[in-house]
Design a protein around this motif. Structure first.
Motif, PDB file in Angstrom:
ATOM      1  N   ASP A 201      20.815 -24.860  57.844  1.00  0.00           N
ATOM      2  CA  ASP A 201      20.675 -23.614  56.868  1.00  0.00           C
ATOM      3  C   ASP A 201      20.350 -24.011  55.399  1.00  0.00           C
ATOM      4  O   ASP A 201      19.661 -23.433  54.676  1.00  0.00           O
ATOM      5  CB  ASP A 201      22.127 -22.798  56.702  1.00  0.00           C
ATOM      6  CG  ASP A 201      22.429 -22.107  58.227  1.00  0.00           C
ATOM      7  OD1 ASP A 201      21.263 -21.802  58.810  1.00  0.00           O
ATOM      8  OD2 ASP A 201      23.408 -21.853  58.355  1.00  0.00           O
ATOM      9  N   ILE A 204      16.720 -24.985  55.159  1.00  0.00           N
ATOM     10  CA  ILE A 204      15.907 -23.989  55.056  1.00  0.00           C
ATOM     11  C   ILE A 204      16.031 -23.158  53.700  1.00  0.00           C
ATOM     12  O   ILE A 204      15.148 -22.746  53.207  1.00  0.00           O
ATOM     13  CB  ILE A 204      16.294 -22.887  55.996  1.00  0.00           C
ATOM     14  CG1 ILE A 204      15.907 -23.393  57.377  1.00  0.00           C
ATOM     15  CG2 ILE A 204      15.646 -21.562  55.959  1.00  0.00           C
ATOM     16  CD1 ILE A 204      16.749 -22.674  58.565  1.00  0.00           C
ATOM     17  N   GLU A 205      16.976 -23.113  52.970  1.00  0.00           N
ATOM     18  CA  GLU A 205      17.176 -22.688  51.724  1.00  0.00           C
ATOM     19  C   GLU A 205      16.492 -23.534  50.651  1.00  0.00           C
ATOM     20  O   GLU A 205      16.200 -23.052  49.495  1.00  0.00           O
ATOM     21  CB  GLU A 205      18.550 -22.962  51.347  1.00  0.00           C
ATOM     22  CG  GLU A 205      19.725 -21.688  52.086  1.00  0.00           C
ATOM     23  CD  GLU A 205      21.136 -21.713  51.764  1.00  0.00           C
ATOM     24  OE1 GLU A 205      21.604 -22.524  50.716  1.00  0.00           O
ATOM     25  OE2 GLU A 205      21.984 -21.154  52.530  1.00  0.00           O
ATOM     26  N   LYS A 207      13.569 -24.479  50.999  1.00  0.00           N
ATOM     27  CA  LYS A 207      12.103 -24.665  51.370  1.00  0.00           C
ATOM     28  C   LYS A 207      11.390 -24.679  50.226  1.00  0.00           C
ATOM     29  O   LYS A 207      10.303 -25.346  49.879  1.00  0.00           O
ATOM     30  CB  LYS A 207      11.815 -23.293  51.944  1.00  0.00           C
ATOM     31  CG  LYS A 207      10.479 -23.283  52.581  1.00  0.00           C
ATOM     32  CD  LYS A 207      10.204 -21.821  53.290  1.00  0.00           C
ATOM     33  CE  LYS A 207       8.563 -21.596  53.370  1.00  0.00           C
ATOM     34  NZ  LYS A 207       8.515 -20.211  54.133  1.00  0.00           N
ATOM     35  N   LYS A 350      14.292 -25.434  64.312  1.00  0.00           N
ATOM     36  CA  LYS A 350      14.725 -24.237  63.656  1.00  0.00           C
ATOM     37  C   LYS A 350      14.354 -24.327  62.180  1.00  0.00           C
ATOM     38  O   LYS A 350      14.016 -23.250  61.760  1.00  0.00           O
ATOM     39  CB  LYS A 350      16.463 -24.068  63.602  1.00  0.00           C
ATOM     40  CG  LYS A 350      16.947 -22.917  62.841  1.00  0.00           C
ATOM     41  CD  LYS A 350      18.439 -23.221  62.927  1.00  0.00           C
ATOM     42  CE  LYS A 350      19.262 -21.903  61.933  1.00  0.00           C
ATOM     43  NZ  LYS A 350      20.573 -22.096  62.137  1.00  0.00           N
ATOM     44  N   ILE A 351      14.517 -25.592  61.821  1.00  0.00           N
ATOM     45  CA  ILE A 351      14.017 -25.690  60.095  1.00  0.00           C
ATOM     46  C   ILE A 351      12.523 -25.599  60.175  1.00  0.00           C
ATOM     47  O   ILE A 351      11.929 -24.776  59.384  1.00  0.00           O
ATOM     48  CB  ILE A 351      14.479 -27.202  59.762  1.00  0.00           C
ATOM     49  CG1 ILE A 351      16.097 -27.120  59.678  1.00  0.00           C
ATOM     50  CG2 ILE A 351      14.089 -27.310  58.198  1.00  0.00           C
ATOM     51  CD1 ILE A 351      16.321 -28.429  59.523  1.00  0.00           C
ATOM     52  N   ALA A 354      11.464 -21.952  60.448  1.00  0.00           N
ATOM     53  CA  ALA A 354      11.727 -20.912  59.158  1.00  0.00           C
ATOM     54  C   ALA A 354      10.788 -21.539  57.977  1.00  0.00           C
ATOM     55  O   ALA A 354      10.845 -20.700  56.744  1.00  0.00           O
ATOM     56  CB  ALA A 354      13.164 -21.302  58.899  1.00  0.00           C
ATOM     57  N   THR A 355      10.475 -22.592  57.950  1.00  0.00           N
ATOM     58  CA  THR A 355       9.862 -23.289  56.637  1.00  0.00           C
ATOM     59  C   THR A 355       8.348 -23.519  56.754  1.00  0.00           C
ATOM     60  O   THR A 355       7.702 -23.665  55.931  1.00  0.00           O
ATOM     61  CB  THR A 355      10.398 -24.450  56.371  1.00  0.00           C
ATOM     62  OG1 THR A 355      10.311 -25.609  57.271  1.00  0.00           O
ATOM     63  CG2 THR A 355      11.953 -24.450  55.993  1.00  0.00           C
TER      64      THR A 355
END
Length: 357
Positions: A201, A204-205, A207, A350-351, A354-355
């Protein structure tokens, strides 16, 4: 006359047999730059009864080759220190070392203790250290003078000017920056999964701060030298090379400690040349031979003052990066339990999803 010839023939046969028995081949399974030709030739000149046969490999291949043969086919191998314990428990591919045959007094105590700690099974030691290196940060100090920790890659002050590689190193480094010890959680995989979720998380933030996710040393180097980025997660060797082109670009051991690998010496379970293997270990750890080896590998020997035995260009870069306090604060990669790499792989996927990394 026939009796004389028979005696002479038997004598010659005995001499040839004796020579064949005394001749020995050291079958070395190692990394691509860990057996430079000049050093092999020097060893064979010092020990004319030993011939060195080299097979280049990597951690995964070393384990696969030795697993396939039950530890046969090679006499000395060099896996990293975190890839020995589990492989030995599962496959029994190594034999315990006879430490009385190795001059461990020349080895750095911090690296020797770390390797012993990772590779001792039932009181037997299976490896000793050879060379080491780290992953951490690099920054152009003329533009990012305050970079000191993994979380600085997400510092808004450097928005759009940082980089990282989406591999397990950044997961571990970010965990340390969050005040956690990921290695300590290997014993509780539920807790480790929770940590990985929080790390994912956070990355991802982050990015929006990242200019690009680097894939290899060449594209990372190009971004640093052009000024596209001012800080990145990196291998130390990449930073050292860039330092030689721009001394503002330095390797920075993160304040929580640089993540450290150690390549080792281990003896395969069915090796046939233990005496030659011990001779090679002691030979390559001699100062004059360390200089030849480190000139080839670019890594630091696991001896006190190992950085001073590097070629001059590499020595200056290392000394600009590490203090004795940094070396005392190294975070050695822990033995990887079954399942952990799969968990980390899912976190990275997952990363990436999302990115776009």
């Amino acid at each position: 006359m026939k009796s004389y010839l028979l005696v002479m023939g038997l004598a010659a046969s005995t001499a040839l047999t004796s020579t064949a028995v005394s001749a020995e081949t050291l079958r070395l399974l190692t990394w691509g730059s860990y057996a430079p030709e000049a050093l092999v030739e020097k060893f064979e000149a010092q020990y004319p009864d030993i011939t060195v046969e080299v097979t280049f490999s990597n951690n995964e291949e070393m384990i696969a080759k030795l697993r396939a043969t039950g530890g046969a086919g090679f006499d000395l191998a060099q896996p990293s220190h975190d890839r020995i314990y589990a492989a030995q428990l599962e496959y029994e591919i190594y034999k315990p070392l006879d430490l009385s045959q190795i001059d461990t007094s020349v080895m750095s105590s911090v690296h020797l203790d770390a390797v012993k700690g990772n590779t001792t099974i039932d009181g037997e030691v299976y490896a000793v250290p050879h060379q080491w290196g780290t992953s951490g940060l690099m920054a152009d100090m003329s533009m990012a003078p305050d970079v000191s920790g993994w979380d600085d890659l997400c510092n808004p002050a450097y928005a759009g000017k940082t980089s990282m590689r989406l591999r397990r190193t950044i997961l571990l480094g970010t965990a340390f920056a969050m005040g956690e010890d990921p290695f300590a959680m290997y014993a509780d995989l539920d807790a480790y999964q929770d940590l990985l979720d929080r790390v994912a998380d956070k990355l991802i933030e982050c990015k929006a701060n990242i200019k690009a996710y680097w894939q290899g040393g060449d594209d990372l180097s190009a971004m640093m030298l052009s000024g596209e980025i001012v800080a990145s997660e990196t291998w130390d060797s990449t930073a050292y090379k860039l330092f030689n082109q721009n001394e503002n670009i330095v390797f920075i051991p993160p304040e929580t400690g640089a993540l450290t690998w150690i390549d080792t010496f281990v003896i395969p379970a069915k090796g046939k040349a233990d005496d030659a293997a011990y001779k090679w270990i002691n030979f390559v750890m001699q100062p004059e031979n360390i200089s030849i080896m480190s000139g080839s590998t670019g890594a630091i020997a696991a001896v006190p003052g190992g950085a001073d035995l590097l070629p001059e260009d590499k020595k200056k870069a290392v000394n600009a990066a590490f203090t004795e306090e940094d070396i005392a604060n190294l975070k050695f990669f822990a033995n990887i339990p079954p399942g952990v790499e799969d968990m980390e792989g899912k976190a990275l996927e997952k990363i990436k999803a999302a990115t776009g990394g």
